[in-house]
Design a protein around this motif. Structure first.
Motif, PDB file in Angstrom:
ATOM      1  N   PHE A  33     -21.998  17.238   1.920  1.00 34.23           N
ATOM      2  CA  PHE A  33     -21.438  18.071   2.995  1.00 34.23           C
ATOM      3  C   PHE A  33     -20.110  18.689   2.575  1.00 34.23           C
ATOM      4  O   PHE A  33     -19.835  19.846   2.894  1.00 34.23           O
ATOM      5  N   GLY A  34     -19.285  17.928   1.864  1.00 36.01           N
ATOM      6  CA  GLY A  34     -18.014  18.468   1.388  1.00 36.01           C
ATOM      7  C   GLY A  34     -18.202  19.653   0.450  1.00 36.01           C
ATOM      8  O   GLY A  34     -17.393  20.582   0.446  1.00 36.01           O
ATOM      9  N   ARG A  93     -16.997  24.963  -0.100  1.00 31.04           N
ATOM     10  CA  ARG A  93     -16.863  26.025  -1.110  1.00 31.04           C
ATOM     11  C   ARG A  93     -17.585  27.302  -0.684  1.00 31.04           C
ATOM     12  O   ARG A  93     -17.226  28.406  -1.066  1.00 31.04           O
ATOM     13  N   TYR A  94     -18.642  27.141   0.117  1.00 28.92           N
ATOM     14  CA  TYR A  94     -19.426  28.290   0.567  1.00 28.92           C
ATOM     15  C   TYR A  94     -19.080  28.706   1.996  1.00 28.92           C
ATOM     16  O   TYR A  94     -19.830  29.451   2.620  1.00 28.92           O
ATOM     17  N   ILE A 130     -16.877  25.644   9.141  1.00 28.07           N
ATOM     18  CA  ILE A 130     -15.968  24.617   8.606  1.00 28.07           C
ATOM     19  C   ILE A 130     -15.849  23.455   9.595  1.00 28.07           C
ATOM     20  O   ILE A 130     -15.798  22.289   9.187  1.00 28.07           O
ATOM     21  N   GLU A 131     -15.808  23.755  10.887  1.00 28.77           N
ATOM     22  CA  GLU A 131     -15.779  22.687  11.902  1.00 28.77           C
ATOM     23  C   GLU A 131     -17.010  21.792  11.761  1.00 28.77           C
ATOM     24  O   GLU A 131     -16.932  20.570  11.941  1.00 28.77           O
TER      25      GLU A 131
END
Length: 149
Positions: A140-141, A145-146, A84-85
């Motif tokens: 990228f956003g 979700r994954y 996530i980072e």
């Protein structure tokens, strides 16, 4: 504010920001280049800017709030350690690039474009760059979700 509401605002704002740039690239830019008429671009900019900039501000605010909800507070920005980072940091880097292009366009290119159609190629580079960056930010956003990158 709930994460879901933030996400909805973020996605709608992204649709306006990226969609507006895609409309510019595919709907107005070809005609402006063909006719060598910078007024087509300038008219679109004047109409789109209040809506587009509002969308961009909402994107930044909701993006930061969602990053915090995912545990990526400011001290973790640009760490690129967790998946996530990586997403948040990459999107922030792309945002900084967008800001640089926007400042360049606003203070350097647009004032000259007003008087001179010969600046259309330079403005085209700015438009295409910001549009590609916007599309990349959407891509990228979607990785959030994954679980990130």
């Amino acid at each position: 504010m709930s994460h879901h509401l933030l996400l909805i605002i973020h996605l709608l704002s992204a649709a306006i920001w990226v969609g507006g740039h895609l409309l510019l690239v595919f709907g107005f830019l070809p005609q402006a280049l063909k006719e060598k008429n910078q007024i087509i671009i300038l008219d679109y900019e004047r109409k789109y800017e209040p809506v587009g900039m509002t969308a961009l501000v909402l994107l930044v605010i909701t993006g930061i709030l969602m990053a915090y909800k995912y545990g990526v507070s400011i001290e973790y920005w640009f760490q690129f350690e967790t998946p996530i980072e990586k997403v948040v940091s990459t999107k922030l880097a792309l945002l900084l690039l967008t800001v640089l292009f926007a400042l360049s366009a606003q203070f350097r290119v647009l004032p000259k474009l007003e008087k001179n159609a010969e600046k259309l190629p330079e403005m085209t580079f700015h438009i295409l760059s910001v549009t590609i960056i916007g599309v990349l930010m959407v891509v990228f956003g979607s990785f959030v979700r994954y679980g990130g990158l």
